[in-house]
Design an enzyme around this catalytic site. Structure first.
Site, PDB file in Angstrom:
ATOM      1  CB  VAL A 133      -0.954   0.008   1.213  1.00  0.00           C
ATOM      2  CG1 VAL A 133      -1.674   1.345   1.327  1.00  0.00           C
ATOM      3  CG2 VAL A 133      -1.957  -1.127   1.109  1.00  0.00           C
TER       4      VAL A 133
ATOM      5  CG  ASP B 155       9.444  -0.480   5.486  1.00  0.00           C
ATOM      6  OD1 ASP B 155       8.272  -0.542   5.070  1.00  0.00           O
ATOM      7  OD2 ASP B 155       9.955  -1.365   6.196  1.00  0.00           O
TER       8      ASP B 155
ATOM      9  CB  THR C  76      -4.074  -2.878  11.299  1.00  0.00           C
ATOM     10  OG1 THR C  76      -4.791  -2.700  10.065  1.00  0.00           O
ATOM     11  CG2 THR C  76      -3.524  -1.542  11.745  1.00  0.00           C
TER      12      THR C  76
ATOM     13  CB  THR D  54      -7.835  -1.351   7.917  1.00  0.00           C
ATOM     14  OG1 THR D  54      -7.695  -1.086   6.526  1.00  0.00           O
ATOM     15  CG2 THR D  54      -9.280  -1.688   8.231  1.00  0.00           C
TER      16      THR D  54
ATOM     17  CB  CYS E 254      -8.168  -5.958   3.273  1.00  0.00           C
ATOM     18  SG  CYS E 254      -6.955  -4.640   3.088  1.00  0.00           S
TER      19      CYS E 254
ATOM     20  NE  ARG F 274       1.334  -8.656   3.933  1.00  0.00           N
ATOM     21  CZ  ARG F 274       1.062  -7.350   3.926  1.00  0.00           C
ATOM     22  NH1 ARG F 274       1.297  -6.622   5.006  1.00  0.00           N
ATOM     23  NH2 ARG F 274       0.547  -6.788   2.846  1.00  0.00           N
TER      24      ARG F 274
END
Length: 436
Positions: free
Chosen positions: A22, A40, A90, A125, A265, A336
């Site tokens: 993202v 990062d 998250t 999120t 997500c 992931r």
């Protein structure tokens, strides 16, 4: 002159904290218009970006080689920027409770390097309230600054769809919010620099947080309904895809299909919402029911693989099975929260150790997260069953003669999870074919 004008005039910089699937595309998009610092913690990832390599495959090596983003893992360089975007993952814990450690960690790092007059926008999120109730106190503690006085905050949920070349940052309407009208205006104008589809100004930060978390929860519930239908129709001996094709001829029928729901997500966001609901004394009924169905689909696929082996008189224990695809979605290297690992674990319960091929997946990530090592598809042969689990373009383009070569003697068991192959064609040639 306001912050927005200074950013446009390149007198102030924008920083992007978190350069994954993202964050990195956002940084690259903004760098076409303004000065951008890309930060990062992962020094290996930063080194790849600096060498012109895009490990996410989201924008491609050429875009990375030509971007003006200043990639760094040195947090002190964040002090050079005054508009900060936090785009860290998250995830959820094993008990499905929110794991806010990445966003808390990013807040601490940013807080240590925050200067007066800054605007901080979170994209991660979260459930409603996290930005103001969790992140702001950390920013204030680490910086010694006061929110609303020395710096402002906003929230603009990410809507990038990894692996999707059509729905990109530039083409998806962006929800933006701010702690006050002035901040909202600044945030909106900054994002309008790169979002061609325009922005939607939410009434508050909590409204923006809630909007994001229900987008994926809604999709999760609809897919869960399709998965439940698939289970029912399989018991009836009816092809689910044929049913959906027929029902889809009605103008208002929703176009959803059964499948494995993973990723960072859809497979995660519903738990953020239900967690907050539980805190307030409400136990979710529909949302968690949908999650339970979707969480069990990997096990369901493995069970049907075993049933089909038995059906064609093949031994289950030590059966030779290949799984094609391991990422959480097609044409994307991200592994992931992939639900393919659930198929692997369940097959092992039956004494089966499957081989896995995935030319798209991040092999290093898969090894680190799951202890999985991939096999070249050209090395796969003599299989009893093949599970086409992810609809990568490489797999969709496989001809029947190529698939034939994967099998050994006896009846060929083929599980086409996404239904990308021609069912009648394979059944006519003697395959034992199954799909959701």
């Amino acid at each position: 002159m306001g912050l927005y004008e200074k950013i446009v005039n390149r007198e102030e910089k924008l920083s992007l904290i978190g350069l994954g699937y993202v964050g990195m595309p956002i940084a690259v998009a903004f760098a076409k218009k303004i000065e951008v610092i890309g930060f990062d913690l992962n020094t290996a990832k930063i080194d790849l970006y600096k060498s012109g390599v895009d490990p996410t495959k989201e924008v491609g090596d050429e875009a990375i080689q030509n971007t003006t983003v200043h990639f760094t893992s040195n947090e002190s360089e964040l002090r050079e920027a005054k508009f900060h975007i936090v785009a860290v993952p998250t995830p959820v814990n094993e008990d499905h409770t929110p794991d806010l450690s990445p966003v808390k960690g990013a807040s601490s790092i940013l807080g240590r390097n925050l200067v007066k007059g800054s605007v901080v926008v979170f994209e991660s999120t979260v459930y409603p309230g996290v930005t103001e109730e969790v992140c702001v106190p950390i920013l204030e503690k680490e910086s010694g600054l006061k929110c609303g006085v020395d710096f402002k905050i906003g929230y603009s949920p990410e809507r990038i769809n990894p692996g999707d070349r059509i729905h990109r940052l530039e083409t998806i309407k962006k929800i933006v919010s701010g702690m006050d009208e002035e901040t909202l205006d600044t945030v909106a104008k900054v994002y309008e620099l790169v979002v061609e589809a325009g922005v939607h100004r939410a009434e508050s930060i909590k409204v923006a947080e809630a909007a994001k978390v229900i987008e994926n929860s809604q999709r999760d519930i609809n897919i869960a309904f399709m998965n439940e239908l698939s289970i029912i129709f399989n018991k009836m001996g009816i092809d689910t895809q044929a049913v959906l094709n027929a029902a889809g001829t009605k103008w208002n029928f929703l176009n959803f299909y059964p499948g494995l729901v993973g990723g960072h997500c859809i497979g995660v966001d519903p738990y953020y919402l239900t967690y907050k609901a539980e805190e307030l004394g409400y136990h979710s009924q529909i949302i968690l029911s949908g999650r339970r169905i979707n969480d069990d689909m990997g096990k369901y696929v493995a069970e049907n693989c075993v049933k089909n082996l038995i059906k064609v008189d093949k031994a289950v224990r030590n059966a030779k099975i290949a799984i094609l695809g391991f990422t959480f979605k097609e044409n994307c290297p991200d592994t992931r929260n992939t639900k393919i690992i659930d198929i692997v674990h369940e097959l092992k319960e039956y004494g089966i150790d499957p081989v896995i091929a995935d030319p798209e997946a991040d092999a290093e990530e898969a090894k680190k997260l799951y202890g999985v090592e991939f096999t070249e598809i050209s090395c796969i042969k003599d299989m009893d069953a093949v599970i086409l689990a992810v609809a990568h373009k490489e797999f969709e383009n496989l001809q029947m003669d190529s698939i034939d070569k994967l099998f050994g003697r006896g009846k060929k068991v083929l599980l086409d999870i996404k239904g990308v192959l021609n069912r009648k064609e394979y059944e006519t040639t003697g395959y034992e074919y199954w799909r959701l």
